[in-house]
Design an enzyme around this catalytic site. Structure first.
Site: not given
Length: 345
Positions: A261, A309, A321
């Site tokens: 990520c 994240h 993402h």
């Protein structure tokens, strides 16, 4: 369009937020609800084993992602220390060469003084075939003595500096070894979590595994409502993130063929000429934080309370993402998980 793991706001956390765990199909979403005609006191139906397995997979993926970011942080520190240690070693070598040269020069001066000082000055004058020449040499030797004293002071200072720099380099080298050990430790943790998640997925019935796989893919580009990035730099980063859609999630990777990520965010902004830190936590602080209601394309959206994240806002309530292993880079709703911050680099 696929979501992070489900269309509900959260899919990776468990524990205190167990109510927000991913449910990957409409049938699974209904498991555990009280039938419409049941008495209010009737207990809820127990969840199916496959639902528990999918929830456990989600939890393991979330833990693996946290370990991945810890791995990235340790790796970034190890790289910084490695460069520092390499620079220090080069500097120490040059300083040692300088000291050796100074010692050689001092040895030459000391030898000259010894050779000229072996005779009493009066006898040396008597034996000299050219008294004027002797007096000239004696004056030179006096100057050599003064130079030698200065050179000794310089040598002592250089040796003290060398000793201090060696101590600092030794400390940095020890820290480098610690960081390397941390990288290896976090790598083992990630691999263990992912291995267990894969075993759980493989144990699911074929139809359940297929449903999970479908929820892990996002094949179409959402309507972004013609939203325009606020700057040329943001536009370049957005274009880079879009170009990465469909590429695989690879933990610890920052492109160009695979990403985790934070690696996707770092790579995308690198294409725009901006260097971002390596970890999602550091990226969440790499700019000005804005309310979600004011988010613009190119903003970084960090998720969970620990910012473990991160994705890039693309407009019209969508982010791009790298979700987790097995799910390629994709679009998802910005509210797929609890948001901790929105940052404009």
């Amino acid at each position: 369009m696929g979501s992070h793991r489900r269309p509900a706001p959260s899919g990776l956390d468990r524990g205190a937020r167990s109510a927000t765990l991913c449910v990957l199909s409409a049938a699974a979403a209904a498991v555990g609800l009280v039938p419409a005609g049941a008495a209010p006191s009737a207990p809820s139906a127990p969840s199916a084993p496959q639902d528990d397995a999918r929830a456990e997979v989600d939890r393991l993926y979330a833990e693996a992602e946290r370990a991945t970011e810890a791995h990235n942080k340790a790796g970034e520190r190890a790289e910084t220390l490695r460069e520092k240690v390499t620079t220090a070693q080069d500097r120490l070598a040059r300083q040692q060469d300088r000291i050796n040269t100074m010692r050689d020069a001092l040895g030459s001066l000391a030898g000259a003084q010894y050779r000229s000082g072996g005779l009493d000055p009066t006898l040396a004058l008597m034996f000299s075939g050219d008294p004027d020449d002797y007096l000239d040499k004696a004056a030179v030797l006096d100057r050599i003595g003064a130079r030698q004293a200065g050179a000794l002071r310089d040598l002592r200072g250089a040796m003290r500096q060398l000793s201090q720099e060696r101590q600092e380099a030794t400390h940095d080298l020890a820290e480098l070894e610690k960081s390397r050990a941390a990288v290896a430790r976090h790598k083992r943790t990630v691999e263990q979590k992912l291995s267990k998640a894969r075993r759980l997925l493989n144990a699911l019935p074929d139809e359940e595994r297929a449903a999970y796989d479908r929820a892990s893919r996002s094949g179409r580009v959402p309507d972004l409502g013609g939203v325009v990035p606020p700057s040329a730099r943001a536009a370049a980063a957005v274009a880079a993130a879009r170009s990465a859609v469909g590429r695989p999630y690879v933990w610890g990777a920052n492109g160009p063929t695979g990403f985790d990520c934070s690696g996707l965010m770092q790579w995308s902004y690198a294409q725009a000429g901006l260097g971002l830190p390596r970890t999602s936590q550091a990226q969440a602080n790499a700019g000005r934080q804005v309310p979600l209601s004011q988010a613009q394309p190119g903003d970084l959206v960090a998720y969970r309370s620990d910012a473990s994240h991160i994705g890039m806002y693309m407009g019209n309530g969508q982010v791009v993402h790298a979700p987790y292993p097995g799910a390629p880079v994709r679009y998802d709703p910005v509210g797929m998980m609890p948001i901790s911050s929105v940052t404009r680099p």
